[in-house]
Design an enzyme around this catalytic site. Structure first.
Site, PDB file in Angstrom:
ATOM      1  N   ARG A 242       0.799   3.316  -3.593  1.00 50.31           N
ATOM      2  CA  ARG A 242       0.114   4.607  -3.502  1.00 50.31           C
ATOM      3  C   ARG A 242       1.029   5.724  -4.030  1.00 50.31           C
ATOM      4  O   ARG A 242       0.639   6.523  -4.868  1.00 50.31           O
ATOM      5  CB  ARG A 242      -0.277   4.902  -2.064  1.00 50.31           C
TER       6      ARG A 242
ATOM      7  N   ASN B 263       0.478   7.676  -7.725  1.00 52.63           N
ATOM      8  CA  ASN B 263       0.259   9.115  -7.788  1.00 52.63           C
ATOM      9  C   ASN B 263       1.322   9.822  -8.609  1.00 52.63           C
ATOM     10  O   ASN B 263       1.032  10.686  -9.427  1.00 52.63           O
ATOM     11  CB  ASN B 263       0.231   9.700  -6.378  1.00 52.63           C
TER      12      ASN B 263
ATOM     13  N   SER C 292       0.842  -1.203   0.000  1.00 51.52           N
ATOM     14  CA  SER C 292       0.000   0.000   0.000  1.00 51.52           C
ATOM     15  C   SER C 292       0.873   1.248   0.000  1.00 51.52           C
ATOM     16  O   SER C 292       0.580   2.218  -0.688  1.00 51.52           O
ATOM     17  CB  SER C 292      -0.958  -0.023   1.181  1.00 51.52           C
TER      18      SER C 292
END
Lengths: 285, 156
Positions: free
Chosen positions: A225, A229, A221
């Site tokens: 993440r 992005n 995660s």
């Protein structure tokens, strides 16, 4: 963007890393030569880079991330060397405000007793922030410069390379494992994995499965993440760079301003989640 | 988007940075922050103490001032009394001195009058004798009549 024929190639080219890796015996290189024995070399195309498999390094990712690490340690180390408890200078003021911010956050989020958590959080935050900040430099500047130096591929933003984000996330993961074992003991840690959420011996396999998946989710995660992005943002920057030069600024300026926020926010999220995970590693259930 | 050794290199780099930060960056900076915090706290405590001291000193000064004023008033009072006393004494002295002087002057005047009277008496006696001599046209022996004339003079 000289030399690119299509938009797809332009994008692909910008997101390819400068790869130095092992070429197996009998490999045919893009320029037609055949590798006679195992050699380490810089990949000539992105296809060749992926054929190198695991035994390869992204030189650009390593260079820019370590350079950013050096900037972080250089600036903060300089401030630490000239530190005074009297009236602080400009540099010390800046550094102190960052430290104060990180200290406040760890105080509120981290309830264990570990003096290392502050420096860990500080390193993550500033380093990730600096790596992310590389994307605020226009997309063609650094690759243009390095192509003059003879490197075909350069991706200047280490966090748009999954290796970059996974590398940091694995570091955090190792800390989670280390502190879990240190605080609870290896036995205690194993017991926690086996007996939560269902404290009954018949459910040990089920518990283990759940907990290990939960544990492994943490680095994924974190890394995905940040990578997602940054990568998405970079693709948009590259797409904007494909527009005619006289309209680029209409999209680039808002996107850049937005990314000042994103860059900081993602670094902040990475740090907060790391602290939260490390906090969980220090807690007894 | 290939996963390769870069990831491990990145992890090693990360751990080295963290170690460096733990050892060389964090402690002096946080130490300085804490030291400054302590300095500020000490400074605030000192200023509190100082203002308290000031209050005490002001109270003490006011007390002293009041005491000094009372003392001064008392002294002035005493001084006034003493001055009145001295004035009174001086007046009395002056009066008695004046009286003495007057008495003395009276005595002197009396004495001078007496002298003048005596002198006049003697003069008159001489004049009387001379007058008598003229009247009698004879020589009178002053020695014979001086006793009688003295008696006459004493009667004047």
């Amino acid at each position: 963007m000289a030399g690119e024929s299509t938009a797809a190639e332009f994008i692909q080219h910008h997101l390819s890393n400068l790869t130095y890796g092992r070429l197996p015996e009998g490999h045919v290189r893009p320029d037609g030569t055949v590798v006679e024995q195992v050699t380490w070399s810089i990949a000539q195309s992105s296809t060749e880079a992926s054929e190198m498999g695991f035994m390869a390094f992204h030189l650009d990712t390593l260079f820019f991330s370590f350079a950013m690490g050096a900037v972080f340690l250089g600036v903060f180390g300089l401030a630490a060397k000239n530190v005074t408890s009297g009236v602080p200078g400009h540099l010390q003021n800046l550094v102190e405000s960052v430290i104060d911010f990180v200290q406040d956050l760890t105080k509120n989020t981290f309830h264990g007793n570990n003096p290392m958590i502050g420096p860990i959080a500080l390193t993550i935050f500033v380093w990730v922030f600096l790596m992310n900040s590389m994307k605020l430099i226009p997309v063609d500047y650094i690759p243009g410069l390095t192509s003059l130096m003879g490197f075909d591929y350069t991706n200047a933003v280490p966090t748009t390379d999954p290796n970059g984000t996974f590398g940091v996330a694995i570091g955090v993961f190792l800390m989670i494992i280390y502190y879990s074992c240190k605080v609870k003991g290896f036995g205690g840690f194993t017991k926690e994995l086996s007996f939560t959420p269902f404290p009954h011996w018949t459910l040990i396999p089920f518990n283990l499965f759940l907990e290990i998946v939960g544990l492994l989710t943490k680095p994924f995660s974190l890394a995905l993440r940040l990578f997602g992005n940054m990568y998405a943002g970079e693709v948009i920057f590259i797409l904007i760079a494909l527009l005619p030069f006289y309209v680029q600024f209409t999209l680039q300026v808002p996107w850049l301003i937005f990314h000042i926020l994103v860059v900081t926010l993602q670094a902040f999220i990475f740090m907060v989640l790391s602290v939260v995970y490390l906090n969980a590693a220090h807690e007894h259930h | 988007m290939n996963i390769n050794l870069t990831m491990i290199g990145q992890t090693i780099g990360f751990l080295i940075f963290v170690a460096f930060c733990i050892k060389y960056v964090w402690p002096p900076l946080v130490g300085a922050l804490q030291e400054r915090q302590k300095k500020i706290a000490d400074g605030l405590a000192a200023s509190d103490r100082a203002s308290h001291d000031l209050e005490l000193a002001q109270k003490k000064a006011a007390d002293e001032l009041r005491k000094a004023r009372a003392e001064a008033a008392e002294l002035v009072d005493k001084g006034n009394k003493r001055a009145a006393q001295i004035l009174e004494t001086a007046k009395a002295d002056a009066r008695s001195e004046g009286e003495r002087l007057i008495t003395q002057a009276h005595a002197l005047i009396e004495q001078e009058r007496q002298q003048a009277r005596d002198a006049l008496r003697a003069e008159i006696a001489t004049l009387a004798i001379a007058g008598a001599e003229r009247i009698l046209e004879t020589s009178v022996d002053p020695k014979v009549h001086s006793e009688m004339l003295d008696k006459l003079a004493a009667e004047l």
